[in-house]
Design a protein around this motif. Structure first.
Motif, PDB file in Angstrom:
ATOM      1  N   UNK A 173      83.263 -23.311  77.331  1.00 55.70           N
ATOM      2  CA  UNK A 173      82.400 -23.529  78.488  1.00 55.70           C
ATOM      3  C   UNK A 173      82.669 -22.555  79.639  1.00 55.70           C
ATOM      4  N   UNK A 174      83.790 -21.862  79.577  1.00 59.35           N
ATOM      5  CA  UNK A 174      84.227 -21.055  80.718  1.00 59.35           C
ATOM      6  C   UNK A 174      84.466 -19.616  80.285  1.00 59.35           C
ATOM      7  N   UNK A 175      83.936 -18.681  81.051  1.00 64.73           N
ATOM      8  CA  UNK A 175      84.209 -17.269  80.783  1.00 64.73           C
ATOM      9  C   UNK A 175      85.594 -16.908  81.284  1.00 64.73           C
ATOM     10  N   UNK A 176      85.710 -15.815  82.021  1.00 63.95           N
ATOM     11  CA  UNK A 176      87.008 -15.444  82.579  1.00 63.95           C
ATOM     12  C   UNK A 176      87.405 -16.426  83.670  1.00 63.95           C
ATOM     13  N   UNK A 177      88.687 -16.706  83.742  1.00 67.93           N
ATOM     14  CA  UNK A 177      89.202 -17.674  84.707  1.00 67.93           C
ATOM     15  C   UNK A 177      90.453 -17.136  85.374  1.00 67.93           C
ATOM     16  N   UNK A 178      90.788 -17.705  86.524  1.00 65.95           N
ATOM     17  CA  UNK A 178      92.014 -17.339  87.228  1.00 65.95           C
ATOM     18  C   UNK A 178      93.229 -17.490  86.308  1.00 65.95           C
ATOM     19  N   UNK A 179      93.194 -18.541  85.465  1.00 71.28           N
ATOM     20  CA  UNK A 179      94.325 -18.849  84.594  1.00 71.28           C
ATOM     21  C   UNK A 179      94.576 -17.767  83.557  1.00 71.28           C
TER      22      UNK A 179
END
Length: 436
Positions: A173-179
């Motif tokens: 559900x999420x592309x690039x993330x801070x994590x």
């Protein structure tokens, strides 16, 4: 002393007094401002919430790091096209139709688009025809979804890579993330992708000793690289066992005869290069000068008293003053001219390389129609394979040569030379007059 002289002297003293008072007020205001800015800097980042180790929602991170988050969310914006890239999606197959023949029989000949911002990493992967016409392995999720590290922990590295992409897709559900790049507590840079860690360990690089400046490139090198799926489990692997130049990568693949696919027209085994920005950058003047990926693509900016890296990742051409002026005291026009000079030359060499490759494909297919055996075309296949991987290395690398202009020119010159040698070998095998 006359009364007029006494009045003049009084006025002078009055002006001095008022000037002193005004100066004192200004100095006090400046000191108060400095103290306030220092206080703001000490207070940032704000710890509003506890961020869990497995938290991948950028909005949650943004509660503690609002200045960074405000820039990061702008990766969903289309800032427009640059001369050879940008964030506006378009079909590269329509712009460069020759690619359909160069990749004949491979999924890229069906769908190949200009990429958008990091926000769209998972979205665009889900929508590309390449994941619909061919059952891709889970390995291709590694760099497109922030869920990847969690899935790896849950499933295990080998099982994650071998799982069909279609089975993992509903959980992405999420592309690039801070994590992907940061520790949730300290915001320190970190490596979260096993393939990069394994490749660097194999190369003898101790990541625990990496400097912060090293890490400002290493976190990008987790994904902006050439890679392949190795063995029956399709394990994501970087071909760096011999080094990271195109010659080293070729030696790695040749050491056990790896091929990505068989060309639909020639019947020869070929390699598909991905997006080797990290490798090409590593051969350029910026890397040798200690300039990281983030220095140019995420230049420092100030928000009040706080200095942050601009997390609206994009082409330096969007704001060359911020990206380049720290090191180069040139005008904006000079920056753009220097960049375009390198890119124009690289683009011209790419077109020449494509012409030579098509001539080689035509010669090989003509020989096959005449009944020439694959064994007799072995030299032609080898030269075609070597020429195509070099063209693809620069074509699929997203700077159009700017990351290392001289190396890009060298690689494409070799591509043209090898493509012509493939053509000559095919003509010779088919008994036709050799191309001169």
């Amino acid at each position: 002393m006359s009364i007029f002289n006494r009045l003049d002297r009084a006025r002078v003293y009055g002006f001095i007094f008022l000037g002193t008072m005004a100066g004192t007020v200004l100095i006090l205001l400046l000191l108060f401002n400095i103290r306030e800015r220092k206080r703001e800097a000490l207070q940032y980042p704000f710890k509003v919430v506890e961020i869990a180790e497995d938290e991948i929602d950028p909005a949650v991170w943004g509660l503690n790091f609002p200045l960074v988050y405000d820039r990061f969310v702008r990766t969903r914006e289309d800032y427009g096209e640059t001369k050879y890239g940008g964030s506006t999606p378009y079909s590269k197959l329509e712009r460069y139709p020759v690619m359909k023949r160069l990749w004949a029989g491979y999924a890229f000949s069906v769908d190949h688009n200009e990429e958008r911002g990091h926000h769209y990493a998972a979205i665009d992967q889900a929508n590309t025809l390449r994941t619909q016409i061919v059952e891709q392995p889970g390995a291709c999720v590694n760099c497109h979804a922030a869920e990847a590290p969690g899935l790896i922990r849950e499933m295990g590295w080998e099982a994650f890579n071998a799982a069909p992409y279609s089975e993992l897709k509903p959980r992405l559900m999420t592309g690039s993330s801070c994590a992907d790049c940061h520790d949730p507590v300290t915001l320190e840079l970190r490596i979260t992708r096993p393939a990069f860690r394994a490749a660097m360990e194999e190369a003898g690089v101790d990541l625990s000793e990496a400097t912060r400046q090293d890490m400002r490139s290493y976190v990008c090198g987790q994904c902006h690289v050439e890679y392949y799926f190795k063995g029956p489990d399709q394990v994501l692997t970087f071909p760096w066992s011999k080094g990271r130049t195109i010659d080293d990568i070729e030696e790695h693949y040749e050491s056990y005869g790896f091929s990505d696919w068989t060309h639909a027209e020639t019947g020869g085994p070929l390699l598909k290069m991905q997006h080797p920005e990290f490798e090409l950058w590593g051969t350029g003047i910026h890397a040798r000068s200690g300039v990281s990926c983030a220095d140019c693509h995420m230049p420092y900016i100030r928000r009040g008293s706080v200095k942050i890296s601009d997390h609206w990742l994009r082409s330096p051409l969007h704001d060359p003053d911020a990206a380049c002026r720290t090191c180069h005291p040139l005008s904006t026009e000079e920056f753009i001219d220097r960049i375009h000079t390198i890119q124009d030359r690289t683009a011209k060499l790419l077109r020449h390389s494509e012409d030579a490759l098509i001539d080689a494909i035509d010669a090989i297919t003509a020989a096959r129609r005449q009944g020439v055996s694959a064994d007799s075309l072995r030299k032609a296949f080898t030269f075609h394979r070597r020429a195509q991987m070099r063209w693809d290395f620069i074509s699929s690398e997203n700077s159009t040569g700017f990351h290392s202009g001289q190396e890009a020119a060298r690689i494409l010159a070799e591509s043209i030379d090898m493509a012509r040698l493939a053509q000559i070998e095919a003509d010779r095998a088919g008994g036709r007059p050799q191309t001169r």
